[in-house]
Each structure stands twice: as C-alpha cells, then as structure tokens.
Design a protein around this motif. Sequence first.
Motif, PDB file in Angstrom:
ATOM      1  N   SER A  86       0.836  -1.207   0.000  1.00  0.00           N
ATOM      2  CA  SER A  86       0.000   0.000   0.000  1.00  0.00           C
ATOM      3  C   SER A  86       0.872   1.260   0.000  1.00  0.00           C
ATOM      4  O   SER A  86       0.546   2.245  -0.665  1.00  0.00           O
ATOM      5  CB  SER A  86      -0.957   0.010   1.187  1.00  0.00           C
ATOM      6  OG  SER A  86      -0.241   0.060   2.398  1.00  0.00           O
ATOM      7  N   ARG A  87       1.992   1.229   0.703  1.00  0.00           N
ATOM      8  CA  ARG A  87       2.904   2.377   0.706  1.00  0.00           C
ATOM      9  C   ARG A  87       3.496   2.605  -0.685  1.00  0.00           C
ATOM     10  O   ARG A  87       3.579   3.734  -1.159  1.00  0.00           O
ATOM     11  CB  ARG A  87       4.010   2.158   1.736  1.00  0.00           C
ATOM     12  CG  ARG A  87       5.005   3.287   1.820  1.00  0.00           C
ATOM     13  CD  ARG A  87       6.064   2.973   2.850  1.00  0.00           C
ATOM     14  NE  ARG A  87       7.197   3.831   2.730  1.00  0.00           N
ATOM     15  CZ  ARG A  87       7.327   4.994   3.336  1.00  0.00           C
ATOM     16  NH1 ARG A  87       6.372   5.423   4.115  1.00  0.00           N
ATOM     17  NH2 ARG A  87       8.405   5.723   3.178  1.00  0.00           N
TER      18      ARG A  87
ATOM     19  N   LEU B 115       0.784   4.125  -2.925  1.00  0.00           N
ATOM     20  CA  LEU B 115       0.603   5.551  -2.643  1.00  0.00           C
ATOM     21  C   LEU B 115       1.768   6.369  -3.185  1.00  0.00           C
ATOM     22  O   LEU B 115       1.578   7.479  -3.697  1.00  0.00           O
ATOM     23  CB  LEU B 115       0.460   5.788  -1.136  1.00  0.00           C
ATOM     24  CG  LEU B 115      -0.902   5.479  -0.541  1.00  0.00           C
ATOM     25  CD1 LEU B 115      -0.840   5.578   0.975  1.00  0.00           C
ATOM     26  CD2 LEU B 115      -1.942   6.431  -1.088  1.00  0.00           C
TER      27      LEU B 115
ATOM     28  N   LEU C  41       2.010  14.776  -0.574  1.00  0.00           N
ATOM     29  CA  LEU C  41       1.851  13.352  -0.283  1.00  0.00           C
ATOM     30  C   LEU C  41       3.187  12.633  -0.366  1.00  0.00           C
ATOM     31  O   LEU C  41       3.503  11.786   0.474  1.00  0.00           O
ATOM     32  CB  LEU C  41       0.845  12.719  -1.245  1.00  0.00           C
ATOM     33  CG  LEU C  41       0.596  11.222  -1.089  1.00  0.00           C
ATOM     34  CD1 LEU C  41       0.051  10.914   0.304  1.00  0.00           C
ATOM     35  CD2 LEU C  41      -0.347  10.731  -2.164  1.00  0.00           C
TER      36      LEU C  41
END
Length: 124
Positions: free
Chosen positions: A73-74, A77, A89
């Motif tokens: 997930s990192r 992103l 972000l």
Amino acid sequence: MFKLGQRVVIVADTFEQGLPIGEYGYLIARDRNPDSAFAWVIRIPKIDKQIPVVEDDIALEEKLLEEEAERVSREALLDFALATRNEALFRQLMGMSEQEEAHDEPAKESMEEFIRKVNLKAWI
C-alpha cells in the motif's frame, strides 16, 4: 508472543542448520533450558523433521502478511504521488517534514558560498 501449536514461517537460519526458509512449521515445544541457545522446537511437515530454532528465525504468518500489505500500500501511494506530482503526499510518505526541508536549504547555500570562495581563490 508465540503459543504452542501455532503455525509459523521460517524467515532465517541463524545457526545454519539447513532450515527451509519460507516454509511453514508448527511450534511443538518450548526449550526452557537456560544453557540452550534455542527457544522453540518446530515441526516442519514438508521435510518431516523436528528442529530446535531461535526465536529470530521464525515469524507468525499473520504478521508477515500484514507487513507485506503495508509495504504494497505504501508503494502504491508513492506511485500515485509521483504520477499526480503531489509533492505534499510524496514528502509525507518519505517522512520529510518542513523542518528537514529548512535544514537542507542553508546547506545548499553554504555549499554555493564555498564554491564561490574556492573560485575566487583560484583566480588569485
């Protein structure tokens, strides 16, 4: 942390016993002898053996799956931040704060001043 009968995954081979890294096993006993380096005895069904291991050589399957999900997930992103050019972000994911950014700028200025001084001395 660990309980008897739990399914664990072998993640390392500290004492080079020929453990099949990546395979799973079951905790069948705890070694409470203070003179022994080994903490657990695991049963590995694939090779049909019981092997004593240290606690650093094994990990819970659930914990490994959680760590992998967080990593994926990192990375997703981070890819999104780079694709959309979302600098805020990106900095958040990379752990950069405004304070670190403020510390970087004077270092660049001092480096430029250093180069300027070296160039001036080179002409003399």
